[in-house]
Design an enzyme around this catalytic site. Structure first.
Site, PDB file in Angstrom:
ATOM      1  N   TYR A 258       0.849  -1.196   0.000  1.00 13.08           N
ATOM      2  CA  TYR A 258       0.000   0.000   0.000  1.00 13.08           C
ATOM      3  C   TYR A 258       0.880   1.241   0.000  1.00 13.08           C
ATOM      4  O   TYR A 258       1.914   1.286   0.667  1.00 13.08           O
ATOM      5  CB  TYR A 258      -0.886   0.040   1.244  1.00 13.08           C
ATOM      6  CG  TYR A 258      -1.909  -1.054   1.354  1.00 13.08           C
ATOM      7  CD1 TYR A 258      -3.233  -0.830   0.987  1.00 13.08           C
ATOM      8  CD2 TYR A 258      -1.565  -2.300   1.853  1.00 13.08           C
ATOM      9  CE1 TYR A 258      -4.186  -1.833   1.107  1.00 13.08           C
ATOM     10  CE2 TYR A 258      -2.509  -3.312   1.964  1.00 13.08           C
ATOM     11  CZ  TYR A 258      -3.821  -3.069   1.587  1.00 13.08           C
ATOM     12  OH  TYR A 258      -4.754  -4.067   1.701  1.00 13.08           O
ATOM     13  N   HIS A 266      -6.199   1.964  -1.647  1.00 18.59           N
ATOM     14  CA  HIS A 266      -6.164   0.555  -2.022  1.00 18.59           C
ATOM     15  C   HIS A 266      -4.723   0.145  -2.325  1.00 18.59           C
ATOM     16  O   HIS A 266      -3.889   0.979  -2.700  1.00 18.59           O
ATOM     17  CB  HIS A 266      -7.037   0.302  -3.253  1.00 18.59           C
ATOM     18  CG  HIS A 266      -8.490   0.543  -3.028  1.00 18.59           C
ATOM     19  ND1 HIS A 266      -9.322  -0.374  -2.424  1.00 18.59           N
ATOM     20  CD2 HIS A 266      -9.278   1.613  -3.325  1.00 18.59           C
ATOM     21  CE1 HIS A 266     -10.550   0.096  -2.364  1.00 18.59           C
ATOM     22  NE2 HIS A 266     -10.559   1.305  -2.897  1.00 18.59           N
ATOM     23  N   LYS A 305      -4.420  -4.705  -9.464  1.00 23.65           N
ATOM     24  CA  LYS A 305      -3.111  -4.572  -8.849  1.00 23.65           C
ATOM     25  C   LYS A 305      -2.035  -4.915  -9.880  1.00 23.65           C
ATOM     26  O   LYS A 305      -2.250  -5.741 -10.762  1.00 23.65           O
ATOM     27  CB  LYS A 305      -2.971  -5.477  -7.629  1.00 23.65           C
ATOM     28  CG  LYS A 305      -4.048  -5.215  -6.589  1.00 23.65           C
ATOM     29  CD  LYS A 305      -3.840  -5.980  -5.335  1.00 23.65           C
ATOM     30  CE  LYS A 305      -5.058  -5.907  -4.436  1.00 23.65           C
ATOM     31  NZ  LYS A 305      -5.629  -4.584  -4.297  1.00 23.65           N
TER      32      LYS A 305
END
Length: 380
Positions: A258, A266, A305
């Site tokens: 993070y 997020h 991600k």
């Protein structure tokens, strides 16, 4: 429908930070990277010393050149077989089999109920400052972490101020307790050893109240978890660059990183730790085949991600003591899918903007010519 708790255990979080996408902290809010490969974050991509190298490392340190002639190096551009590129949603560019560099998505900041700007809040309270404040406070209070029965984790008793700092720095998880002035935090093995070894702000005791030295603690953690040396090195590598590191088990990764506190932003990276070198034994066989890579890539992409491989390598290092940590080398590699449509749109956008500018210039020239002609007619 009840909302999932945001991980701050009900404590107010007055501050947290921003890191640059190059895995280093910055006091200013990060900006979305531009479409030019030369403006990409400096995450290194180096050829691993193992031979044969895994598929995702076969690109080494190739350079890519965009249409303007700008070169970008350091990012992995693996040369995928044609069938595997199709399976991953990729393709070829002009018949060539090299992947293209893609833009990073950037941080996805959460929003408060009152519309509070979490990005500004994080920029005003860098994680480096929070961790430094926590380190100083814990050194003054000298707390003791008590190992669990299996020796894989520990609980730490702290006061209210230290509990708030641990929460703000995103270390451990608060344990609910009643009737006790102390507040308890559950620490994972990497978190516990980081506070003990890197920050040197806590001491560790076994269940029999015997204080453990750093060497004894290392021996215990490596005996209970074989991959602990490389996992801790990866954790320390990211933490020292002021990234908040949490378990990535629910995303099929070792860790998630993070930019700041999980309550504010997020996670950006799904981190997979890959050891390389004979000292790591059979654990070096991880991510050596294409299906493993494609599964990890698909899983990280489905949860927005970026897949980050941390290769832990060493040439001649014994893992018997924590002294080996200084000799372990961490290589960073980001793996991105090449989507032909997205790349084409990125290339076409500058052309459309240039065409619009040309049209505007031509329109201005025509208007100027008309005005001059009207003035000439009026004078005549």
């Amino acid at each position: 429908m009840k909302k999932r708790p945001n991980g701050n255990n009900g404590l107010l979080f007055p501050n947290p930070t921003a890191h640059t996408a190059s895995l280093t902290a910055s006091p200013n809010p990060p900006k979305r990277p531009s479409t030019s490969p030369s403006s990409r974050p400096g995450i290194l991509g180096r050829r691993a010393p193992a031979d044969p190298s895994p598929p995702w490392a076969q690109g080494g340190r190739r350079q890519a050149t965009d249409e303007s002639g700008t070169q970008a190096s350091g990012l992995v551009q693996a040369r995928w077989p044609r069938a595997q590129r199709r399976a991953a949603g990729g393709g070829t560019a002009g018949g060539r089999g090299t992947t293209k560099l893609m833009d990073l998505p950037g941080p996805r900041w959460k929003r408060g109920k009152d519309g509070k700007d979490f990005a500004a809040l994080a920029a005003a309270n860098p994680m480096s400052m929070i961790v430094a404040e926590l380190q100083a406070s814990l050194r003054d209070s000298k707390p003791v972490a008590i190992l669990s029965g299996d020796g894989k984790d520990a609980v730490l008793a702290v006061g209210a101020h230290q509990a708030a700092l641990l929460n703000r720095a995103a270390f451990g998880r608060a344990v609910q307790n009643s009737g006790d002035e102390k507040q308890w935090f559950h620490l994972g093995p990497e978190e516990m050893f980081f506070l003990c070894h890197a920050l040197r702000c806590i001491t560790v005791e076994a269940e029999n109240k015997k204080q453990m030295g750093e060497g004894e603690l290392w021996d215990l953690l490596t005996s209970t978890s074989e991959p602990f040396p490389e996992m801790y090195k990866a954790y320390e590598h990211l933490r020292l660059k002021n990234w908040v590191v949490r378990s990535g088990l629910q995303y099929g990764a070792d860790f998630v990183a993070y930019r700041h506190h999980p309550a504010l932003v997020h996670s950006e990276f799904a981190v997979i730790v890959v050891p390389e070198g004979k000292m790591f034994g059979a654990r070096c066989g991880r991510m050596k085949v294409w299906p493993d890579l494609l599964c990890a890539l698909r899983a990280s992409g489905s949860v927005a991600k970026t897949l980050l491989f941390l290769t832990i390598s060493t040439q001649n290092c014994e893992l018997r003591s924590s002294d080996c940590l200084e000799q372990l080398i961490v290589h960073e590699r980001m793996i991105n899918r090449w989507i032909p449509q997205q790349w084409r749109e990125q290339q076409d956008k500058p052309r459309r903007e240039e065409a619009n500018r040309d049209e505007q210039r031509q329109k201005q020239c025509r208007e100027k010519a008309i005005r001059e002609e009207q003035e000439d007619t009026r004078i005549a």
